[in-house]
Design a protein around this motif. Structure first.
Motif, PDB file in Angstrom:
ATOM      1  N   LEU A   1     -10.269   8.063   4.165  1.00 21.44           N
ATOM      2  CA  LEU A   1     -10.114   6.718   3.702  1.00 21.44           C
ATOM      3  C   LEU A   1     -10.451   6.575   2.129  1.00 21.44           C
ATOM      4  N   ARG A   2     -11.682   7.012   1.747  1.00 17.36           N
ATOM      5  CA  ARG A   2     -11.823   6.979   0.321  1.00 17.36           C
ATOM      6  C   ARG A   2     -10.568   7.632  -0.514  1.00 17.36           C
ATOM      7  N   ASP A   3     -10.176   8.863  -0.022  1.00 16.25           N
ATOM      8  CA  ASP A   3      -8.812   9.386  -0.933  1.00 16.25           C
ATOM      9  C   ASP A   3      -7.919   8.336  -0.868  1.00 16.25           C
ATOM     10  N   LEU A   4      -7.525   7.819  -0.057  1.00 15.33           N
ATOM     11  CA  LEU A   4      -6.418   6.832  -0.139  1.00 15.33           C
ATOM     12  C   LEU A   4      -6.707   5.603  -0.753  1.00 15.33           C
ATOM     13  N   VAL A   5      -7.896   5.254  -0.793  1.00 14.96           N
ATOM     14  CA  VAL A   5      -8.198   4.181  -1.850  1.00 14.96           C
ATOM     15  C   VAL A   5      -8.156   4.389  -3.247  1.00 14.96           C
ATOM     16  N   ARG A   6      -8.656   5.729  -3.301  1.00 14.13           N
ATOM     17  CA  ARG A   6      -8.576   6.288  -4.560  1.00 14.13           C
ATOM     18  C   ARG A   6      -6.985   6.479  -5.347  1.00 14.13           C
ATOM     19  N   ARG A   7      -6.241   6.769  -4.149  1.00 16.38           N
ATOM     20  CA  ARG A   7      -4.913   7.018  -4.596  1.00 16.38           C
ATOM     21  C   ARG A   7      -4.033   5.366  -4.781  1.00 16.38           C
ATOM     22  N   GLY A   8      -5.051   4.573  -4.497  1.00 20.88           N
ATOM     23  CA  GLY A   8      -4.285   2.993  -4.877  1.00 20.88           C
ATOM     24  C   GLY A   8      -3.952   2.166  -3.620  1.00 20.88           C
ATOM     25  N   LEU A   9      -4.517   2.665  -2.381  1.00 18.47           N
ATOM     26  CA  LEU A   9      -4.320   1.943  -1.170  1.00 18.47           C
ATOM     27  C   LEU A   9      -5.137   0.638  -1.214  1.00 18.47           C
ATOM     28  N   LYS A  10      -4.644  -0.583  -1.303  1.00 20.39           N
ATOM     29  CA  LYS A  10      -5.497  -1.706  -1.194  1.00 20.39           C
ATOM     30  C   LYS A  10      -4.729  -3.082  -0.384  1.00 20.39           C
ATOM     31  N   GLY A  11      -5.275  -3.916  -0.186  1.00 23.46           N
ATOM     32  CA  GLY A  11      -4.806  -5.134   0.471  1.00 23.46           C
ATOM     33  C   GLY A  11      -4.886  -4.831   1.989  1.00 23.46           C
ATOM     34  N   VAL A  12      -5.358  -3.956   2.551  1.00 26.07           N
ATOM     35  CA  VAL A  12      -5.492  -3.474   3.963  1.00 26.07           C
ATOM     36  C   VAL A  12      -6.151  -4.598   4.879  1.00 26.07           C
TER      37      VAL A  12
END
Length: 403
Positions: free
Chosen positions: A210-221
């Motif tokens: 999940l941290r890798d997804l956030v680092r790549r720009g995943l937001k607003g979940v």
């Protein structure tokens, strides 16, 4: 009278200009696609027509390997419906990845008899390590670029599911989890956003992903839908800060395990009454009523429903038009079938890199299909899920009064 004019391709070949040949080939194929789309829509570009069936909606990039080299094409997208040119192979990358993994396993001497038979059937008796390495490198570059791409915008809904595969590690055969993530953006379009391979499903495993997804720009979940994997719920709260929806289908299987098989139909029908309710408050009330009725005969079933109430009914607080796709991980079922279909051919993978290569190639092509499809969810209700933008307040310059 003889025709002394050479064919265009032969004439250009004599010039020795490979780049020029590729440009001509790209132009010809682009013209073919544009003509196909004109016929499919019923109107040309910028043409006003009352008979048209839909409108163009930009392009998506796609490469095509030919004898002239790699052609960079732009496939037209439609606002409604889909278009895919017949001269392209939608499954090409995944099949090449499957061949590469089979070859790699065969060379490493860790393949099963089934893989040996496949190698012989493909006529690959003389496989060199250099040729396999070259094929793997080409696929790995494309897969890594796809799996590490930036994620732009906001993604209100996120689905997570795990598939278990066997791999050789230090002379032993071990089971590893392959986590696949699919998300929907605020325009209602879905994409495959991540893949993670690991030996455990404890909280550190999920948190890393999940941290890798956030680092790549995943937001607003706002909502994460998954099965009740160990450590996932804590990782979602810690990393994403979103609500967790426990897969309703998996919960039903767990709940029915606490009732006699002969009563499963009756128990399932009673629990399903909860999911027919129009809102969260009514569903909660019905859930508790059903749990109390079942508790009298099967105490463990009642306790199971008590523990799962909030997690199973979390989706009821979201827009009604989205709920049919939010209550379970069923949207990932077809994707998992495609992954398992290829993984079953290999059986035991030679290493974790080969798992990433094969599954990543399958996900890459499935994501291309997602781009061809219409919106996965209705736009209605998406606006309410967007994170409010906070405007920056400019500091005022105050000039002190003169004495």
């Amino acid at each position: 009278m003889t025709d002394d004019r050479l064919p265009l391709a032969e004439l250009m070949a004599k010039t020795g200009d490979g780049d020029f040949l590729r440009s001509v080939a790209e132009s010809v194929l682009q013209i073919i696609m544009e003509a196909d789309v004109d016929g499919l829509i019923g109107a040309g570009r910028h043409e006003r027509s009352s008979d048209r069936s839909t409108w163009r909606n930009g392009y998506r990039d796609r490469s095509l390997d030919t004898r002239l080299g790699t052609l960079n094409l732009k496939i037209p997208k439609l606002r409604t419906g889909a278009y895919f040119p017949g001269f392209l192979e939608p499954r090409k990358t995944a099949e090449k990845a499957l061949v590469s993994v089979i070859q790699e396993a065969w060379i490493a001497g860790v393949s099963t008899r089934r893989v040996d038979e496949l190698v012989q059937a493909m006529g690959m008796n003389g496989i060199s390590k250099s040729s396999v390495s070259k094929l793997c490198k080409d696929i790995d570059e494309r897969v890594n670029a796809f799996l590490k791409r930036p994620l732009n915008g906001e993604w209100p809904y996120l689905w997570l599911d795990a598939t278990y595969l066997k791999v050789r590690e230090g002379g032993r055969i071990v089971s590893v989890a392959a986590i696949i993530a699919v998300a929907v953006d605020t325009e209602g379009k879905r994409e495959i956003v991540g893949l993670h391979i690991g030996p455990s499903e404890a909280e550190p495993f999920w948190s890393t992903f999940l941290r890798d997804l956030v680092r790549r720009g995943l937001k607003g979940v706002k909502l994460v839908i998954s099965d009740a994997h160990e450590g996932l719920k804590a990782a979602i709260t810690r990393v994403v800060g979103a609500t967790w929806q426990r897969c309703r289908v998996h919960f039903m299987r767990n709940a029915l395990a606490h009732a006699p098989k002969g009563q499963n139909t009756v128990v399932a029908a009673a629990i399903r009454q909860v999911f027919l309710q129009p809102d969260h408050a009514t569903a909660t009330q019905t859930w508790r009523h059903v749990a109390d009725q079942l508790r009298a005969r099967w105490p463990k079933l009642g306790a199971c429903m008590d523990a799962a109430e909030h997690d199973v009914l979390a989706y009821m607080t979201f827009p009604e038009q989205h709920r049919v796709k939010l209550h379970s991980t069923n949207p990932l079922e077809r994707l998992n079938k495609e992954v398992k279909r290829r993984a079953d051919v290999v059986g035991i993978f030679p290493n974790e890199d080969s798992i990433t290569r094969l599954i990543g190639a399958v996900l890459l092509e499935q994501n291309d299909e997602y781009q061809l499809q219409c919106r996965y969810m209705q736009l209605e209700g998406m606006t309410a899920l967007a994170t409010p933008q906070i405007e920056e307040v400019t500091q005022l310059q105050i000039t002190p009064k003169a004495a």
